[in-house]
Design a protein around this motif. Structure first.
Motif, PDB file in Angstrom:
ATOM      1  N   ALA A  35       0.849  -1.186   0.000  1.00 47.31           N
ATOM      2  CA  ALA A  35       0.000   0.000   0.000  1.00 47.31           C
ATOM      3  C   ALA A  35       0.886   1.238   0.000  1.00 47.31           C
ATOM      4  O   ALA A  35       2.094   1.169   0.234  1.00 47.31           O
ATOM      5  N   ALA A  36       0.285   2.356  -0.263  1.00 49.75           N
ATOM      6  CA  ALA A  36       1.053   3.595  -0.292  1.00 49.75           C
ATOM      7  C   ALA A  36       1.393   4.091   1.105  1.00 49.75           C
ATOM      8  O   ALA A  36       2.489   4.574   1.349  1.00 49.75           O
ATOM      9  N   LEU A  37       0.451   3.938   2.055  1.00 53.00           N
ATOM     10  CA  LEU A  37       0.643   4.528   3.377  1.00 53.00           C
ATOM     11  C   LEU A  37       0.032   3.632   4.454  1.00 53.00           C
ATOM     12  O   LEU A  37      -1.068   3.117   4.284  1.00 53.00           O
ATOM     13  N   LEU A  38       0.763   3.464   5.529  1.00 51.83           N
ATOM     14  CA  LEU A  38       0.271   2.749   6.709  1.00 51.83           C
ATOM     15  C   LEU A  38       0.581   3.607   7.924  1.00 51.83           C
ATOM     16  O   LEU A  38       1.719   4.033   8.109  1.00 51.83           O
ATOM     17  N   VAL A  39      -0.440   3.884   8.727  1.00 51.62           N
ATOM     18  CA  VAL A  39      -0.258   4.648   9.961  1.00 51.62           C
ATOM     19  C   VAL A  39      -0.469   3.695  11.123  1.00 51.62           C
ATOM     20  O   VAL A  39      -1.517   3.056  11.232  1.00 51.62           O
ATOM     21  N   VAL A  40       0.546   3.581  11.976  1.00 54.34           N
ATOM     22  CA  VAL A  40       0.506   2.660  13.107  1.00 54.34           C
ATOM     23  C   VAL A  40       0.603   3.471  14.399  1.00 54.34           C
ATOM     24  O   VAL A  40       1.562   4.214  14.589  1.00 54.34           O
ATOM     25  N   PRO A  41      -0.386   3.353  15.300  1.00 53.29           N
ATOM     26  CA  PRO A  41      -0.279   4.071  16.576  1.00 53.29           C
ATOM     27  C   PRO A  41       0.750   3.408  17.483  1.00 53.29           C
ATOM     28  O   PRO A  41       0.899   2.193  17.505  1.00 53.29           O
ATOM     29  N   PHE A  42       1.476   4.217  18.203  1.00 55.82           N
ATOM     30  CA  PHE A  42       2.495   3.737  19.145  1.00 55.82           C
ATOM     31  C   PHE A  42       2.288   4.515  20.433  1.00 55.82           C
ATOM     32  O   PHE A  42       2.910   5.546  20.662  1.00 55.82           O
ATOM     33  N   ASP A  43       1.354   4.028  21.250  1.00 59.76           N
ATOM     34  CA  ASP A  43       0.926   4.761  22.437  1.00 59.76           C
ATOM     35  C   ASP A  43       1.659   4.358  23.702  1.00 59.76           C
ATOM     36  O   ASP A  43       1.517   4.998  24.726  1.00 59.76           O
ATOM     37  N   VAL A  74       3.569   8.443  17.289  1.00 58.84           N
ATOM     38  CA  VAL A  74       3.947   8.416  18.706  1.00 58.84           C
ATOM     39  C   VAL A  74       3.060   9.405  19.440  1.00 58.84           C
ATOM     40  O   VAL A  74       3.129  10.612  19.197  1.00 58.84           O
ATOM     41  N   ARG A  75       2.221   8.878  20.335  1.00 58.73           N
ATOM     42  CA  ARG A  75       1.299   9.745  21.073  1.00 58.73           C
ATOM     43  C   ARG A  75       1.679   9.860  22.534  1.00 58.73           C
ATOM     44  O   ARG A  75       0.877  10.213  23.367  1.00 58.73           O
ATOM     45  N   SER A  76       2.908   9.601  22.846  1.00 63.23           N
ATOM     46  CA  SER A  76       3.400   9.709  24.209  1.00 63.23           C
ATOM     47  C   SER A  76       4.255  10.974  24.312  1.00 63.23           C
ATOM     48  O   SER A  76       4.939  11.342  23.366  1.00 63.23           O
ATOM     49  N   ARG A  77       4.204  11.601  25.464  1.00 60.38           N
ATOM     50  CA  ARG A  77       5.030  12.797  25.671  1.00 60.38           C
ATOM     51  C   ARG A  77       6.497  12.431  25.873  1.00 60.38           C
ATOM     52  O   ARG A  77       7.373  13.249  25.653  1.00 60.38           O
ATOM     53  N   VAL A  78       6.744  11.197  26.311  1.00 61.74           N
ATOM     54  CA  VAL A  78       8.098  10.749  26.621  1.00 61.74           C
ATOM     55  C   VAL A  78       8.510   9.656  25.637  1.00 61.74           C
ATOM     56  O   VAL A  78       7.762   8.717  25.406  1.00 61.74           O
ATOM     57  N   VAL A  79       9.687   9.803  25.068  1.00 66.18           N
ATOM     58  CA  VAL A  79      10.247   8.778  24.192  1.00 66.18           C
ATOM     59  C   VAL A  79      11.499   8.251  24.875  1.00 66.18           C
ATOM     60  O   VAL A  79      12.459   8.987  25.095  1.00 66.18           O
ATOM     61  N   THR A  80      11.473   6.980  25.232  1.00 64.10           N
ATOM     62  CA  THR A  80      12.581   6.366  25.964  1.00 64.10           C
ATOM     63  C   THR A  80      13.623   5.804  24.997  1.00 64.10           C
ATOM     64  O   THR A  80      13.344   5.619  23.816  1.00 64.10           O
ATOM     65  N   PRO A  81      14.820   5.511  25.491  1.00 60.86           N
ATOM     66  CA  PRO A  81      15.827   4.867  24.638  1.00 60.86           C
ATOM     67  C   PRO A  81      15.344   3.523  24.085  1.00 60.86           C
ATOM     68  O   PRO A  81      15.666   3.163  22.961  1.00 60.86           O
ATOM     69  N   GLN A  82      14.525   2.810  24.850  1.00 63.72           N
ATOM     70  CA  GLN A  82      13.989   1.538  24.373  1.00 63.72           C
ATOM     71  C   GLN A  82      13.065   1.767  23.176  1.00 63.72           C
ATOM     72  O   GLN A  82      13.093   1.009  22.203  1.00 63.72           O
ATOM     73  N   ALA A  83      12.267   2.819  23.224  1.00 64.36           N
ATOM     74  CA  ALA A  83      11.380   3.136  22.103  1.00 64.36           C
ATOM     75  C   ALA A  83      12.189   3.514  20.862  1.00 64.36           C
ATOM     76  O   ALA A  83      11.843   3.123  19.744  1.00 64.36           O
ATOM     77  N   LEU A  84      13.274   4.248  21.056  1.00 63.06           N
ATOM     78  CA  LEU A  84      14.135   4.604  19.911  1.00 63.06           C
ATOM     79  C   LEU A  84      14.730   3.355  19.271  1.00 63.06           C
ATOM     80  O   LEU A  84      14.778   3.232  18.041  1.00 63.06           O
ATOM     81  N   ARG A  85      15.194   2.416  20.100  1.00 61.16           N
ATOM     82  CA  ARG A  85      15.750   1.166  19.559  1.00 61.16           C
ATOM     83  C   ARG A  85      14.701   0.389  18.777  1.00 61.16           C
ATOM     84  O   ARG A  85      14.976  -0.148  17.704  1.00 61.16           O
ATOM     85  N   ILE A  86      13.492   0.329  19.315  1.00 64.58           N
ATOM     86  CA  ILE A  86      12.411  -0.378  18.631  1.00 64.58           C
ATOM     87  C   ILE A  86      12.141   0.255  17.264  1.00 64.58           C
ATOM     88  O   ILE A  86      12.020  -0.437  16.253  1.00 64.58           O
ATOM     89  N   LEU A  87      12.041   1.565  17.219  1.00 67.17           N
ATOM     90  CA  LEU A  87      11.756   2.244  15.960  1.00 67.17           C
ATOM     91  C   LEU A  87      12.857   2.000  14.935  1.00 67.17           C
ATOM     92  O   LEU A  87      12.578   1.807  13.751  1.00 67.17           O
ATOM     93  N   LEU A  88      14.099   2.008  15.371  1.00 63.93           N
ATOM     94  CA  LEU A  88      15.201   1.744  14.436  1.00 63.93           C
ATOM     95  C   LEU A  88      15.156   0.307  13.924  1.00 63.93           C
ATOM     96  O   LEU A  88      15.380   0.060  12.735  1.00 63.93           O
ATOM     97  N   ARG A  89      14.882  -0.652  14.796  1.00 62.13           N
ATOM     98  CA  ARG A  89      14.828  -2.052  14.363  1.00 62.13           C
ATOM     99  C   ARG A  89      13.646  -2.307  13.454  1.00 62.13           C
ATOM    100  O   ARG A  89      13.772  -3.000  12.438  1.00 62.13           O
ATOM    101  N   VAL A  90      12.486  -1.757  13.771  1.00 60.39           N
ATOM    102  CA  VAL A  90      11.305  -1.967  12.942  1.00 60.39           C
ATOM    103  C   VAL A  90      11.452  -1.245  11.605  1.00 60.39           C
ATOM    104  O   VAL A  90      10.953  -1.707  10.581  1.00 60.39           O
ATOM    105  N   GLY A  91      12.169  -0.146  11.591  1.00 56.22           N
ATOM    106  CA  GLY A  91      12.399   0.574  10.339  1.00 56.22           C
ATOM    107  C   GLY A  91      13.112  -0.254   9.299  1.00 56.22           C
ATOM    108  O   GLY A  91      12.906  -0.096   8.097  1.00 56.22           O
ATOM    109  N   SER A  92      13.939  -1.195   9.739  1.00 47.68           N
ATOM    110  CA  SER A  92      14.637  -2.053   8.784  1.00 47.68           C
ATOM    111  C   SER A  92      13.750  -3.194   8.289  1.00 47.68           C
ATOM    112  O   SER A  92      14.139  -3.924   7.403  1.00 47.68           O
TER     113      SER A  92
END
Length: 177
Positions: A35-43, A74-92
């Motif tokens: 598909a052209a676009l997928l929006v995934v909530p990460f709450d 990302v609908r959280s006010r706080v982004v933790t280092p664990q969340a950053l790692r997850i986003l980088l891994r899922v991006g691949s």
């Protein structure tokens, strides 16, 4: 011959198979185009206790619905280092040729991406449309282009009238004549 009495066309070795009774074979489905676009909530506020579950949920959503542009909202006010790692891994793990970007609505969350230097790698913006524009090479927000400042010079006749009446302030100015 069989003892049942009737002979079908498939009982003899030289007869072609009878396909009139069998349903037509359907070809194997082609792999769906992404598909052209997928929006995934990460709450989720990701920490060491729920990092594995949060990554599995996000990875499953991205792999089940391949898309050329995946926006993680990302609908959280706080982004933790664990969340950053997850986003980088899922991006691949996006579809071939796909890209992952982040829409973080809170300024504090976007600041984390800026401070870590991941703002360009993950194409971070405040909104989903902004993230899509950032992926496509445009600005993240709709900002009008600044107009060049051209000095305005009054016509000579207007300049003379201003001088006669005491300048641009008008006739009642405190300036002596």
């Amino acid at each position: 011959m069989r003892s049942g009495g009737s002979v079908s066309r498939t009982d003899t070795s030289d007869a072609p198979p009878d396909t009139s009774d069998a349903p037509p074979e359907t070809p194997a489905p082609l792999p769906a185009a992404p598909a052209a676009l997928l929006v995934v909530p990460f709450d989720t506020l990701v920490d060491l206790d729920n990092e594995v579950a949060a990554e599995a949920a996000l990875r499953t959503a991205v792999e089940r619905h391949p898309a050329r542009i995946v926006v993680v909202r990302v609908r959280s006010r706080v982004v933790t280092p664990q969340a950053l790692r997850i986003l980088l891994r899922v991006g691949s793990r996006t579809a071939p040729g796909g890209v992952l970007c982040v829409a973080a609505e809170y300024p504090a969350a976007r600041r984390v991406f800026h401070l870590t230097g991941l703002v360009r790698t993950l194409h971070v913006a405040a909104t989903v449309p902004g993230a899509v524009r950032r992926v496509r090479g445009g600005p993240a927000g709709h900002t009008p282009r600044p107009q060049p400042r051209v000095p305005v010079r009054p016509s000579p006749a207007l300049a003379r009238a201003w001088r006669r009446e005491g300048g641009p302030r008008g006739a009642g100015s405190a300036r002596p004549h």
